[in-house]
Motif scaffolding. Structure first.
Motif, PDB file in Angstrom:
ATOM      1  N   SER A  38      30.741  49.813  39.830  1.00 24.74           N
ATOM      2  CA  SER A  38      30.583  48.369  39.650  1.00 24.74           C
ATOM      3  C   SER A  38      29.129  48.024  39.360  1.00 24.74           C
ATOM      4  O   SER A  38      28.363  47.654  40.260  1.00 24.74           O
ATOM      5  CB  SER A  38      31.065  47.599  40.885  1.00 24.74           C
ATOM      6  OG  SER A  38      30.999  46.200  40.625  1.00 24.74           O
ATOM      7  N   GLN A  43      39.055  38.664  42.319  1.00 21.98           N
ATOM      8  CA  GLN A  43      40.258  39.471  42.086  1.00 21.98           C
ATOM      9  C   GLN A  43      41.097  38.886  40.964  1.00 21.98           C
ATOM     10  O   GLN A  43      41.651  39.631  40.149  1.00 21.98           O
ATOM     11  CB  GLN A  43      41.080  39.586  43.370  1.00 21.98           C
ATOM     12  CG  GLN A  43      42.290  40.503  43.240  1.00 21.98           C
ATOM     13  CD  GLN A  43      41.914  41.932  42.879  1.00 21.98           C
ATOM     14  OE1 GLN A  43      40.821  42.400  43.191  1.00 21.98           O
ATOM     15  NE2 GLN A  43      42.813  42.635  42.208  1.00 21.98           N
ATOM     16  N   THR A 101      39.903  37.358  38.488  1.00 19.45           N
ATOM     17  CA  THR A 101      39.157  37.757  37.292  1.00 19.45           C
ATOM     18  C   THR A 101      39.497  39.195  36.912  1.00 19.45           C
ATOM     19  O   THR A 101      39.706  39.511  35.736  1.00 19.45           O
ATOM     20  CB  THR A 101      37.642  37.610  37.535  1.00 19.45           C
ATOM     21  OG1 THR A 101      37.358  36.245  37.867  1.00 19.45           O
ATOM     22  CG2 THR A 101      36.846  37.992  36.301  1.00 19.45           C
ATOM     23  N   ASN A 102      39.557  40.079  37.904  1.00 19.82           N
ATOM     24  CA  ASN A 102      39.960  41.471  37.642  1.00 19.82           C
ATOM     25  C   ASN A 102      41.326  41.536  36.981  1.00 19.82           C
ATOM     26  O   ASN A 102      41.549  42.288  36.019  1.00 19.82           O
ATOM     27  CB  ASN A 102      40.018  42.268  38.955  1.00 19.82           C
ATOM     28  CG  ASN A 102      38.660  42.654  39.476  1.00 19.82           C
ATOM     29  OD1 ASN A 102      37.674  42.626  38.747  1.00 19.82           O
ATOM     30  ND2 ASN A 102      38.586  43.002  40.739  1.00 19.82           N
ATOM     31  N   ARG A 159      41.216  40.406  33.432  1.00 17.80           N
ATOM     32  CA  ARG A 159      40.503  41.383  32.606  1.00 17.80           C
ATOM     33  C   ARG A 159      41.357  42.609  32.327  1.00 17.80           C
ATOM     34  O   ARG A 159      41.285  43.218  31.254  1.00 17.80           O
ATOM     35  CB  ARG A 159      39.219  41.809  33.330  1.00 17.80           C
ATOM     36  CG  ARG A 159      38.353  42.824  32.593  1.00 17.80           C
ATOM     37  CD  ARG A 159      37.341  43.438  33.543  1.00 17.80           C
ATOM     38  NE  ARG A 159      38.000  44.222  34.586  1.00 17.80           N
ATOM     39  CZ  ARG A 159      37.394  44.618  35.712  1.00 17.80           C
ATOM     40  NH1 ARG A 159      36.136  44.288  35.942  1.00 17.80           N
ATOM     41  NH2 ARG A 159      38.055  45.340  36.600  1.00 17.80           N
ATOM     42  N   ASP A 160      42.201  42.997  33.307  1.00 14.94           N
ATOM     43  CA  ASP A 160      42.884  44.288  33.258  1.00 14.94           C
ATOM     44  C   ASP A 160      44.382  44.178  32.957  1.00 14.94           C
ATOM     45  O   ASP A 160      45.144  45.091  33.282  1.00 14.94           O
ATOM     46  CB  ASP A 160      42.704  45.019  34.595  1.00 14.94           C
ATOM     47  CG  ASP A 160      41.244  45.313  34.903  1.00 14.94           C
ATOM     48  OD1 ASP A 160      40.427  45.318  33.972  1.00 14.94           O
ATOM     49  OD2 ASP A 160      40.929  45.538  36.086  1.00 14.94           O
ATOM     50  N   TYR A 189      30.280  37.996  37.679  1.00 14.88           N
ATOM     51  CA  TYR A 189      31.713  38.282  37.682  1.00 14.88           C
ATOM     52  C   TYR A 189      32.478  37.231  36.899  1.00 14.88           C
ATOM     53  O   TYR A 189      33.365  37.553  36.092  1.00 14.88           O
ATOM     54  CB  TYR A 189      32.224  38.375  39.122  1.00 14.88           C
ATOM     55  CG  TYR A 189      33.035  39.617  39.346  1.00 14.88           C
ATOM     56  CD1 TYR A 189      32.414  40.852  39.515  1.00 14.88           C
ATOM     57  CD2 TYR A 189      34.425  39.572  39.356  1.00 14.88           C
ATOM     58  CE1 TYR A 189      33.159  42.005  39.689  1.00 14.88           C
ATOM     59  CE2 TYR A 189      35.173  40.720  39.529  1.00 14.88           C
ATOM     60  CZ  TYR A 189      34.537  41.934  39.703  1.00 14.88           C
ATOM     61  OH  TYR A 189      35.267  43.080  39.863  1.00 14.88           O
ATOM     62  N   GLN A 216      32.845  37.323  33.000  1.00 19.31           N
ATOM     63  CA  GLN A 216      33.851  38.141  32.324  1.00 19.31           C
ATOM     64  C   GLN A 216      34.916  37.270  31.661  1.00 19.31           C
ATOM     65  O   GLN A 216      35.447  37.619  30.602  1.00 19.31           O
ATOM     66  CB  GLN A 216      34.499  39.108  33.316  1.00 19.31           C
ATOM     67  CG  GLN A 216      33.548  40.164  33.833  1.00 19.31           C
ATOM     68  CD  GLN A 216      34.195  41.071  34.858  1.00 19.31           C
ATOM     69  OE1 GLN A 216      34.671  42.143  34.527  1.00 19.31           O
ATOM     70  NE2 GLN A 216      34.221  40.631  36.100  1.00 19.31           N
ATOM     71  N   LYS A 249      39.174  46.820  27.546  1.00 22.70           N
ATOM     72  CA  LYS A 249      38.474  46.088  28.598  1.00 22.70           C
ATOM     73  C   LYS A 249      37.291  45.353  27.999  1.00 22.70           C
ATOM     74  O   LYS A 249      36.656  45.842  27.061  1.00 22.70           O
ATOM     75  CB  LYS A 249      37.982  47.043  29.695  1.00 22.70           C
ATOM     76  CG  LYS A 249      38.930  47.198  30.862  1.00 22.70           C
ATOM     77  CD  LYS A 249      38.246  47.882  32.034  1.00 22.70           C
ATOM     78  CE  LYS A 249      39.162  47.951  33.239  1.00 22.70           C
ATOM     79  NZ  LYS A 249      38.497  48.525  34.425  1.00 22.70           N
TER      80      LYS A 249
END
Length: 298
Positions: A27, A166, A168-169, A172-173, A249, A252, A267
């Motif tokens: 990270s 989270q 955002t994760n 993104r994923d 963060y 993103q 990604k």
């Protein structure tokens, strides 16, 4: 003779160095932000991150219920004062001896990883929020004792920041998670926006998927904004790091928008140059908040 805090950190320098290599590898965003903390607090964050990374990898890489149980047993032993002879646990033993840490969010993190081990797509956004607490809001609670001497008073905004990250994760994923057989977008929202599973296998998103993505992104952005309510009670020497972490963060989401929502087969990353720019912006933001606070007390 009782060792001083400084002596404890020096004695376990190699353990903390190991934890630092973990956060630097996995990270760069968190490292860019939390390396701005005073040295002992920064090292403590690295140790906590390394634990979270270990828990996450136990599920995402090893897919092992046995290893996750073993990790919980190590945490049980740690709770009893029996320190597992590994760098992460030795470093954490220092953190727990120096700061008023709470073990509950560490157990919550493991509970969150269990949900990924036996994955079920969330039915509602409330279900997704619950999951986000366990795997990320819990991290906010882990870090609070390092960042504030009034941690009990700001648990709610700390959880919100972790949940925002989270979400955002997840945004993104989407493509990567789908390849692993996981869809975190709630079933209810997918039905409401007319998004099908087949759309997640495409290389480019449909308008309905973009609309759903934006709805979740809006929820994340609201949580980011609400989390800043804790800044006045964050220690002054920690405000820059926390503000930078949130800004980097959150960025993103901006990057994905700028890249026309191409997140199903790739990604999107915040560039190093942009992180430096955001760090400067965070410094100005912290100074402005300090000045505004000073003005309001005059």
């Amino acid at each position: 003779m009782t060792k001083t805090n400084q002596e404890l950190f020096e004695k376990h320098a190699e353990d903390f160095a190991y934890c630092e290599t973990v956060i630097k590898k996995y990270s760069k965003s968190f490292y860019a932000a939390f390396s701005q903390l005073p040295e002992k607090k920064a090292k403590s964050v690295y140790a906590i991150y390394a634990f979270c990374r270990l828990a996450d990898d136990t599920v995402d890489l090893a897919h092992s219920e046995e290893k996750l149980l073993a990790l919980k047993q190590q945490l049980d032993a740690f709770a009893l004062g029996e320190i597992p002879d590994e760098p992460i646990w030795r470093a954490l033993s220092v953190v727990f001896s120096v700061y008023p840490m709470n073990l509950a969010p560490f157990y919550d993190m493991i509970e969150g990883q269990k949900q990924d081990l036996v994955f079920t797509q969330p039915e509602t956004f409330a279900d997704l929020e619950d999951y986000c607490y366990y795997v990320a809001g819990s991290v906010g609670l882990m870090l609070l004792p390092l960042l504030s001497d009034q941690a009990e008073e700001i648990q709610s905004p700390a959880k919100l920041l972790g949940e925002a990250m989270q979400l955002t994760n997840i945004l993104r994923d989407i493509g990567e998670d789908n390849q692993m057989g996981r869809i975190y977008l709630p079933k209810e929202m997918m039905r409401d926006y007319g998004v099908t599973e087949a759309m997640l296998h495409a290389s480019k998103p449909t308008k309905s998927l973009i609309d759903l993505w934006e709805a979740v992104a809006n929820e994340a952005e609201q949580k980011y904004e609400a989390s800043f309510a804790m800044l006045p009670l964050i220690d002054p020497n920690c405000r820059l790091a926390l503000t930078a972490a949130a800004m980097i963060y959150k960025e993103q989401l901006t990057v994905i928008r700028e890249n026309h929502y191409l997140m199903l087969d790739r990604k999107n990353y915040v560039s190093q140059l942009r992180k430096v720019q955001l760090l400067r912006k965070a410094k100005k933001d912290v100074e402005k908040r300090k000045d505004d606070s000073h003005q309001s007390t005059l």
